[in-house]
Design an enzyme around this catalytic site. Structure first.
Site, PDB file in Angstrom:
ATOM      1  CB  ILE A   1      -0.938   0.024   1.234  1.00  7.20           C
ATOM      2  CG1 ILE A   1      -1.803  -1.239   1.272  1.00  7.20           C
ATOM      3  CG2 ILE A   1      -1.802   1.279   1.198  1.00  7.20           C
ATOM      4  CD1 ILE A   1      -2.703  -1.412   0.068  1.00  7.20           C
ATOM      5  CE  LYS A   2       3.471   4.523  -5.028  1.00  6.92           C
ATOM      6  NZ  LYS A   2       3.645   4.870  -6.471  1.00  6.92           N
ATOM      7  CB  ILE A   3       1.364   5.616   2.987  1.00  7.37           C
ATOM      8  CG1 ILE A   3       0.305   4.532   3.214  1.00  7.37           C
ATOM      9  CG2 ILE A   3       1.111   6.804   3.913  1.00  7.37           C
ATOM     10  CD1 ILE A   3       0.271   3.983   4.641  1.00  7.37           C
TER      11      ILE A   3
END
Length: 366
Positions: free
Chosen positions: A140-142
């Site tokens: 998951i890209k944050i």
């Protein structure tokens, strides 16, 4: 099948080769599999810009969009259903790579850029996307905004593997590494296992040269400084990584089974045609790193790329370059703030474009 020699050599040097692109056509027509088989690709990154181009430029989504239009689903639900489906399929395709390597074979899906300045919303969406795709080799890209740091810690503590994106300065990178370690420590305190938790920190490269070169030109600085800052900046970030993984804090977590958060070189396509097209690959050679490339850069390196000086031998020169840039009148703190703000805004704009593209498709198929 035989791997391209240049990319195989890059992999042997410790640089994992990832593709910065994804579409349903790439998966269905075998392009992604061929890149895995022949070009040493062991991971995929995505962003809203990539999905906007994929959905608007292909009819491969028509049946799925039509089914959702008949069901009268919301644009937001349709958007997440479409992107999650592509990422899930890519995760499945790369599952053998994940099993073979233990750390690669990953595919990234980004939280909405609109929540980049909201810690709780970012953490909540990260958890939702992790549940929605439901694959162990997902990232998951944050975004690495100040607000995103706490969301990184929260997500890691929940056992969610994270790709931290939009990092531009070694100082912010240190904060990202701290957020990752804090999440691991929190998970250990809560009795959770660190097995299977992976993370990469996406340090952006070419945009640094774009902004600093512009300022150097305006200041009338020595032209020889142009095109040097981005590599120097990233090289100093790797120095910070080495400091962290040699610390007692890291050794304690490693004893609990933690995996290091690898530096990932992002934005490695050259934007200035005056520079070598493999500049941001050849200049960033180090163990335990990832380089995610547009296909154009990937194929250029396959054709004529070669290993440059290992990063560990560049620290003194890199520091000299950054000192010279500052001495020329470039405010580095302002540079990093400007390109972070621009980076977020670009993804917000792409997200809006993606939303409108899906909205239009739903209306056409209803």
């Amino acid at each position: 099948m035989a791997q391209n020699e240049n990319l195989a050599e890059l992999s042997t040097a410790g640089v994992a080769v990832w593709l910065d692109d994804l579409s349903r056509d790439r998966i269905r027509r075998g392009n992604l599999q061929s890149l895995v088989d022949e070009y040493s690709v062991v991971g995929v990154t995505t962003n809203p810009t990539i999905f906007a181009a994929a959905i608007s430029g292909s009819d491969s989504y028509d049946d799925q969009v039509h089914a959702m239009a008949v069901r009268k689903v919301s644009v937001e639900e349709a958007l997440r259903t479409i992107t999650a489906a592509d990422v899930r399929d890519a995760c499945d395709l790369l599952s053998p790579v994940a099993k073979r390597t233990g750390r690669d074979g990953r595919v990234s899906l980004e939280v909405s850029p609109g929540v980049a300045r909201d810690t709780d919303a970012t953490a909540a969406e990260a958890a939702h996307l992790w549940w929605l795709v439901d694959r162990p080799n997902l990232f998951i890209k944050i975004p690495a905004t100040q607000e995103g740091l706490a969301a990184i810690t929260t997500s890691i503590a929940k056992g969610i593997s994270v790709n931290v994106t939009l990092i531009f300065s070694p100082e912010r990178y240190r904060a990202v590494m701290d957020a990752y370690l804090s999440g691991l420590e929190q998970r250990v305190r809560n009795g959770g296992s660190l097995s299977g938790i992976e993370s990469v920190a996406s340090f952006f490269v070419s945009r640094v040269d774009t902004e600093i070169d512009k300022r150097l030109d305006k200041a009338g600085a020595d032209p020889s400084l142009r095109g040097k800052a981005a590599l120097a900046n990233a090289q100093l970030a790797y120095q910070a990584y080495e400091e962290i993984v040699s610390s007692d804090r890291w050794r304690t977590l490693k004893a609990h089974g933690a995996n290091p958060q690898r530096p990932l070189w992002a934005s490695t396509g050259v934007k200035n045609p005056e520079y070598p097209d493999t500049l941001y690959v050849s200049g960033l050679i180090a163990p335990d790193t990832v380089n995610t490339m547009p296909e154009k850069t990937l194929k250029a390196y396959a054709d004529h790329g070669g290993l440059g000086t290992p990063i560990q031998k560049t620290y003194d020169k890199a520091a000299q370059v950054m000192d010279a840039v500052s001495a020329a009148g470039v405010d580095l703190d302002d540079v990093f703030k400007v390109i972070e703000d621009e980076g977020i805004q670009k993804f917000v704009d792409s997200w809006d474009e993606l939303t409108e593209s899906v909205r239009s498709e739903l209306e056409d198929k209803s």
